[in-house]
Design a protein around this motif. Sequence first.
Motif, short mmCIF file in Angstrom:
data_model
loop_
_atom_site.label_atom_id
_atom_site.label_comp_id
_atom_site.label_asym_id
_atom_site.label_seq_id
_atom_site.Cartn_x
_atom_site.Cartn_y
_atom_site.Cartn_z
N MET A 39 0.85 -1.18 0.00
CA MET A 39 0.00 0.00 0.00
C MET A 39 0.89 1.24 0.00
SD MET A 39 -2.98 -1.14 2.68
CE MET A 39 -3.91 -2.67 2.44
N GLU A 40 0.53 2.19 -0.84
CA GLU A 40 1.38 3.36 -1.08
C GLU A 40 1.75 4.12 0.19
OE1 GLU A 40 1.03 7.64 -3.45
OE2 GLU A 40 -0.42 6.06 -3.82
N TRP A 41 0.83 4.21 1.12
CA TRP A 41 1.01 5.05 2.30
C TRP A 41 1.75 4.34 3.44
CZ3 TRP A 41 -1.33 2.85 6.52
CH2 TRP A 41 -2.30 1.88 6.25
N ARG B 20 7.80 1.19 4.66
CA ARG B 20 8.48 -0.01 4.16
C ARG B 20 9.50 -0.52 5.19
NH1 ARG B 20 4.81 1.16 1.05
NH2 ARG B 20 4.92 1.04 -1.22
N MET B 21 10.43 0.35 5.53
CA MET B 21 11.46 0.01 6.51
C MET B 21 11.11 0.68 7.84
SD MET B 21 13.78 -1.95 5.15
CE MET B 21 15.15 -1.73 6.29
N LYS C 205 23.72 5.58 9.57
CA LYS C 205 23.95 4.45 10.46
C LYS C 205 22.65 3.83 10.96
CE LYS C 205 28.42 6.24 11.99
NZ LYS C 205 29.25 6.70 13.14
N ASP C 206 21.54 4.27 10.39
CA ASP C 206 20.23 3.77 10.81
C ASP C 206 19.66 2.95 9.66
OD1 ASP C 206 17.31 3.66 11.24
OD2 ASP C 206 17.70 5.04 12.90
N ASP C 207 19.36 1.67 9.93
CA ASP C 207 18.89 0.77 8.87
C ASP C 207 17.61 1.25 8.21
OD1 ASP C 207 21.01 -0.94 9.21
OD2 ASP C 207 19.93 -2.32 10.54
N ARG C 208 16.80 2.02 8.92
CA ARG C 208 15.55 2.52 8.34
C ARG C 208 15.80 3.58 7.27
NH1 ARG C 208 12.89 4.57 13.77
NH2 ARG C 208 15.12 5.08 14.06
#
Length: 213
Positions: A31-33, A36-37, A140-143
């Motif tokens: 869903m577009e909104w 993801r991470m 340094k943040d995976d997100r």
Amino acid sequence: MSTTTERSLVHYNNSVSLMEALHERDSDGQMEWMLRMFDPKTTIPQSVDREHRRLSVLGSYDILDTPPELEFESITQEAKEYFDVPIAVVSLVDFGRQWFKSIQGLDAKETPRSCSFCAHVVERMDEPCNPVMVIPDATKDDRFKDNPLVKDKDGLQLRFYAGAPLISPEGPKLGAFCIIDTKPRPEGLTVQQQLRLEAFARFAVYQMISRCA
């Protein structure tokens, strides 16, 4: 009417069409909104019904795509100076974009929601998290390390971010009051600074309410 290529509340005339759009999925089944991470330990479970409610409240303020207003410009300028950062923003998280009611230090009106740090603030748990999301070094943040705002050499190259939620009287978080630097800040923000950022966010919400009176 918005000129963005990303979907916006302004494209939907009623609650039913908005709900239908929120359920749509892209070619990857996403869903577009939706984020993801994200960190499941700090993120509220994402829900179509909750997002529909949040967007409906945002729409009720009739603020998207309005011209700059001194009341908002003055608080982002004050925040920019107080925190000694190059960029300060009142960001409203729309359907497929984040739109800037006020922004100091960057020539932009909006970005896709898919690369929005503020969207993470909106989806942040109230407890046990601190309301203010602080990212000392986005690389340094995976997100965020693969976010276009971080990694694109010709882009912003964002490193430090801190955002406090714009909490409406109705309850939903409509966006974030954020500060940004292109240099890391390993020390983050002090407790006092985080409280001050929350105060800026509350004042921005007050201004949103006042303009509806």
